[in-house]
Design a protein around this motif. Structure first.
Motif, PDB file in Angstrom:
ATOM      1  N   ILE A  13      37.754  19.894  46.166  1.00 59.24           N
ATOM      2  CA  ILE A  13      39.167  19.509  46.019  1.00 59.24           C
ATOM      3  C   ILE A  13      39.503  18.273  46.846  1.00 59.24           C
ATOM      4  O   ILE A  13      40.598  17.729  46.720  1.00 59.24           O
ATOM      5  CB  ILE A  13      40.133  20.659  46.408  1.00 59.24           C
ATOM      6  N   PHE A  73      40.096  12.297  56.330  1.00 58.52           N
ATOM      7  CA  PHE A  73      38.943  12.999  55.768  1.00 58.52           C
ATOM      8  C   PHE A  73      39.446  14.068  54.795  1.00 58.52           C
ATOM      9  O   PHE A  73      40.468  14.704  55.035  1.00 58.52           O
ATOM     10  CB  PHE A  73      38.203  13.654  56.944  1.00 58.52           C
ATOM     11  N   GLY A  77      31.061  19.594  51.112  1.00 60.09           N
ATOM     12  CA  GLY A  77      30.231  20.778  50.866  1.00 60.09           C
ATOM     13  C   GLY A  77      30.476  21.392  49.505  1.00 60.09           C
ATOM     14  O   GLY A  77      31.419  21.038  48.792  1.00 60.09           O
ATOM     15  N   GLY A 265      45.784  26.287  52.529  1.00 57.12           N
ATOM     16  CA  GLY A 265      46.245  25.101  51.805  1.00 57.12           C
ATOM     17  C   GLY A 265      47.404  24.385  52.474  1.00 57.12           C
ATOM     18  O   GLY A 265      47.806  23.298  52.065  1.00 57.12           O
ATOM     19  N   ASN A 302      46.423  23.124  46.591  1.00 51.12           N
ATOM     20  CA  ASN A 302      47.620  22.770  47.353  1.00 51.12           C
ATOM     21  C   ASN A 302      47.339  21.470  48.127  1.00 51.12           C
ATOM     22  O   ASN A 302      46.449  21.442  48.976  1.00 51.12           O
ATOM     23  CB  ASN A 302      47.935  23.919  48.314  1.00 51.12           C
TER      24      ASN A 302
HETATM   25  P1  NAD Z   1      37.303  27.023  51.717  1.00 57.46           P
HETATM   26  O1  NAD Z   1      38.272  26.734  52.797  1.00 57.46           O
HETATM   27  O2  NAD Z   1      36.824  25.880  50.923  1.00 57.46           O
HETATM   28  O3  NAD Z   1      37.951  28.087  50.705  1.00 57.46           O
HETATM   29  C1  NAD Z   1      38.401  29.370  51.129  1.00 57.46           C
HETATM   30  C2  NAD Z   1      39.508  29.856  50.159  1.00 57.46           C
HETATM   31  O4  NAD Z   1      40.709  29.125  50.422  1.00 57.46           O
HETATM   32  C3  NAD Z   1      39.155  29.614  48.692  1.00 57.46           C
HETATM   33  O5  NAD Z   1      39.601  30.677  47.907  1.00 57.46           O
HETATM   34  C4  NAD Z   1      39.904  28.347  48.359  1.00 57.46           C
HETATM   35  O6  NAD Z   1      40.244  28.244  46.994  1.00 57.46           O
HETATM   36  C5  NAD Z   1      41.152  28.484  49.231  1.00 57.46           C
HETATM   37  N1  NAD Z   1      41.689  27.155  49.599  1.00 57.46           N
HETATM   38  C6  NAD Z   1      41.228  26.303  50.532  1.00 57.46           C
HETATM   39  N2  NAD Z   1      41.944  25.182  50.530  1.00 57.46           N
HETATM   40  C7  NAD Z   1      42.879  25.322  49.569  1.00 57.46           C
HETATM   41  C8  NAD Z   1      43.928  24.489  49.068  1.00 57.46           C
HETATM   42  N3  NAD Z   1      44.166  23.266  49.569  1.00 57.46           N
HETATM   43  N4  NAD Z   1      44.686  24.955  48.051  1.00 57.46           N
HETATM   44  C9  NAD Z   1      44.486  26.176  47.556  1.00 57.46           C
HETATM   45  N5  NAD Z   1      43.520  27.013  47.963  1.00 57.46           N
HETATM   46  C10 NAD Z   1      42.719  26.582  48.970  1.00 57.46           C
HETATM   47  O7  NAD Z   1      36.090  27.800  52.426  1.00 57.46           O
HETATM   48  P2  NAD Z   1      34.686  28.285  51.844  1.00 57.46           P
HETATM   49  O8  NAD Z   1      34.865  28.810  50.448  1.00 57.46           O
HETATM   50  O9  NAD Z   1      34.141  29.143  52.896  1.00 57.46           O
HETATM   51  O10 NAD Z   1      33.790  26.958  51.798  1.00 57.46           O
HETATM   52  C11 NAD Z   1      33.610  26.166  50.632  1.00 57.46           C
HETATM   53  C12 NAD Z   1      32.800  24.932  50.972  1.00 57.46           C
HETATM   54  O11 NAD Z   1      33.544  24.126  51.896  1.00 57.46           O
HETATM   55  C13 NAD Z   1      31.470  25.233  51.663  1.00 57.46           C
HETATM   56  O12 NAD Z   1      30.513  24.347  51.165  1.00 57.46           O
HETATM   57  C14 NAD Z   1      31.745  24.977  53.121  1.00 57.46           C
HETATM   58  O13 NAD Z   1      30.586  24.601  53.788  1.00 57.46           O
HETATM   59  C15 NAD Z   1      32.733  23.840  53.025  1.00 57.46           C
HETATM   60  N6  NAD Z   1      33.627  23.684  54.182  1.00 57.46           N
HETATM   61  C16 NAD Z   1      33.924  22.411  54.542  1.00 57.46           C
HETATM   62  C17 NAD Z   1      34.799  22.181  55.581  1.00 57.46           C
HETATM   63  C18 NAD Z   1      35.135  20.761  55.920  1.00 57.46           C
HETATM   64  O14 NAD Z   1      34.874  19.876  55.142  1.00 57.46           O
HETATM   65  N7  NAD Z   1      35.766  20.517  57.059  1.00 57.46           N
HETATM   66  C19 NAD Z   1      35.387  23.253  56.246  1.00 57.46           C
HETATM   67  C20 NAD Z   1      35.102  24.543  55.823  1.00 57.46           C
HETATM   68  C21 NAD Z   1      34.220  24.756  54.778  1.00 57.46           C
END
Ligand code: NAD
Length: 367
Positions: A13, A73, A77, A265, A302
């Motif tokens: 996203i 940023f 991932g 989000g 979001n």
């Molecule tokens: P995630 O935070 O990506 O998602 C967790 C849940 O929260 C999911 O259901 C997702 O749909 C929801 N969510 C997160 N942000 C949202 C938004 N803006 N709007 C609506 N819903 C939202 O965590 P995860 O699933 O554990 O990780 C997914 C990938 O992201 C992995 O590859 C992980 O390594 C990576 N990751 C990256 C960072 C970073 O870039 N700083 C931090 C955490 C995880």
């Protein structure tokens, strides 16, 4: 004023919410009369794809960031890159080296819940009638995660593992100055979290906090043991303004705060480095959540966490406080109007389900 930033949208996203956040940044720059010069670069899985899996952090990305006042940023991932060797996986190979390269020692994570969204918090709603707004300031480059010696060996025929929690006074001073300054821009209350009844590092931490407090007479400082802080956070989150703590405690407490906030989000974050001559920090700003592969590509994420990352960048790295406040208010306005992306939508009366772009447009309109 003119500011230079690098934009690293990343994966999942990330690019979707970044597009919307940049529109809000452009609108703020036009309205509040400052210039933003920005360049977009590859990071994470997107960089791996472009370099045939050579690196998630290309040299050009670092070089451009070195010339900037701040990095905006997105997130990195996703499943596509999960089976690569650990050192080039997006988070480990890009995010951590970026923090190290730029000496980003202070992690600021707001844990907030707007009054209109208290139903999304797992905290009993009668405890938080007006929501809450806490800022957690976590030391990011010291403590037990990095202390030496650490290792594993055999002693008397048994496996033994050990880590070292170590803090220099100067490290504690640096993070406390960040926290006191942040408190000065808010409600002027700072809670220092430690374990001074058990840990030598915490005794030094507490002494140093009391010393630094004399330089910020307007800020009220109190202390909590970390176990008590974890309990109070779910009982009376609305009583806190700014928390400051060491690396391990901050890792845990800031996640607890994210959970009780209701939706990832909505939550931005900042990682700050040394303060510059102009009193501002070089910093990297990103949503607290990840790349959300489960909803990526659908245009339903979001964008508010990314938009509030823009406002944190304006506040801490670019010195555009009025624009930052206006963006925060505009985002709150869209929520107050009942607009909800899927992560917030409950179907209650007065709610309108919107996608990423529609939420962005409502915030632009309010701005
Ligand atoms: P995630 O935070 O990506 O998602 C967790 C849940 O929260 C999911 O259901 C997702 O749909 C929801 N969510 C997160 N942000 C949202 C938004 N803006 N709007 C609506 N819903 C939202 O965590 P995860 O699933 O554990 O990780 C997914 C990938 O992201 C992995 O590859 C992980 O390594 C990576 N990751 C990256 C960072 C970073 O870039 N700083 C931090 C955490 C995880």
């Amino acid at each position: 004023m003119s500011h230079t930033i690098t934009v690293l949208p990343g994966d999942g996203i990330g690019p979707e919410v970044m597009d919307v956040a940049l529109e809000v940044l452009d609108a703020a720059s036009a309205k509040f009369d400052f210039k933003i010069s920005r360049s977009t670069h590859l990071v994470g899985g997107a960089a791996l794809d472009a370099t045939s899996n050579e690196t998630p952090l290309p040299k050009a990305t670092i070089e451009a960031s070195e010339k900037a006042d701040a990095i905006l940023f997105g997130s990195v991932g996703g499943p596509k890159w999960e089976n690569l060797p650990p050192h080039i996986q997006p988070e480990r190979g890009a995010l951590l080296p970026l923090r190290k390269h730029f000496g980003l020692f202070a992690n600021l994570r707001p844990g907030s819940c707007l009054p209109a969204l208290t139903h999304a918090s797992p905290v009993k709603n009668e405890l938080i009638p007006n929501g809450f707004d806490v800022l957690c300031v976590r030391e990011l480059t010291g403590g037990i995660y990095f202390g030496e010696p650490k290792g594993r060996e055999e002693r008397n025929g048994e496996a033994v593992a050990f880590d070292t929690m170590v803090y220099k006074k100067s490290e504690i001073e640096n993070i406390l100055h960040v926290a006191f300054k942040a408190a000065m821009g808010r409600d002027k209350r700072l809670t220092s979290v430690d374990k001074a009844n058990v840990l030598a590092t915490s005794v030094l931490w507490r002494e140093t906090a009391n010393e630094i407090a004399t330089q910020y007479p307007e800020v009220t400082l109190d202390h909590l043991y970390v176990d008590n802080a974890a309990m109070q956070m779910v009982k009376r989150p609305d009583s806190f303004d700014v928390l400051v703590t060491e690396n391990l405690f901050g890792d845990i407490l800031s996640d607890e705060m994210a959970m009780i906030s209701g939706s990832l989000g909505m939550l931005p974050s900042a990682s700050l480095g040394e303060v510059k001559d102009n009193g501002l920090y070089f910093g990297m700003y990103e949503p607290s959540g990840g790349s959300a592969p489960d909803i990526a590509g659908q245009g339903i994420a979001n964008p508010i966490a990314q938009i509030l990352s823009v406002s944190m960048m304006l506040r801490y790295s670019l010195g555009e406080t009025i624009a930052a406040n206006a963006i925060d208010t505009a985002a709150q306005n869209a929520i107050d109007l009942g607009l909800r992306t899927g992560d917030l939508f409950t179907g209650k009366n007065g709610e309108t389900r919107v996608n990423t772009i529609e939420m962005g447009n409502a915030i632009l309109e309010a701005l």
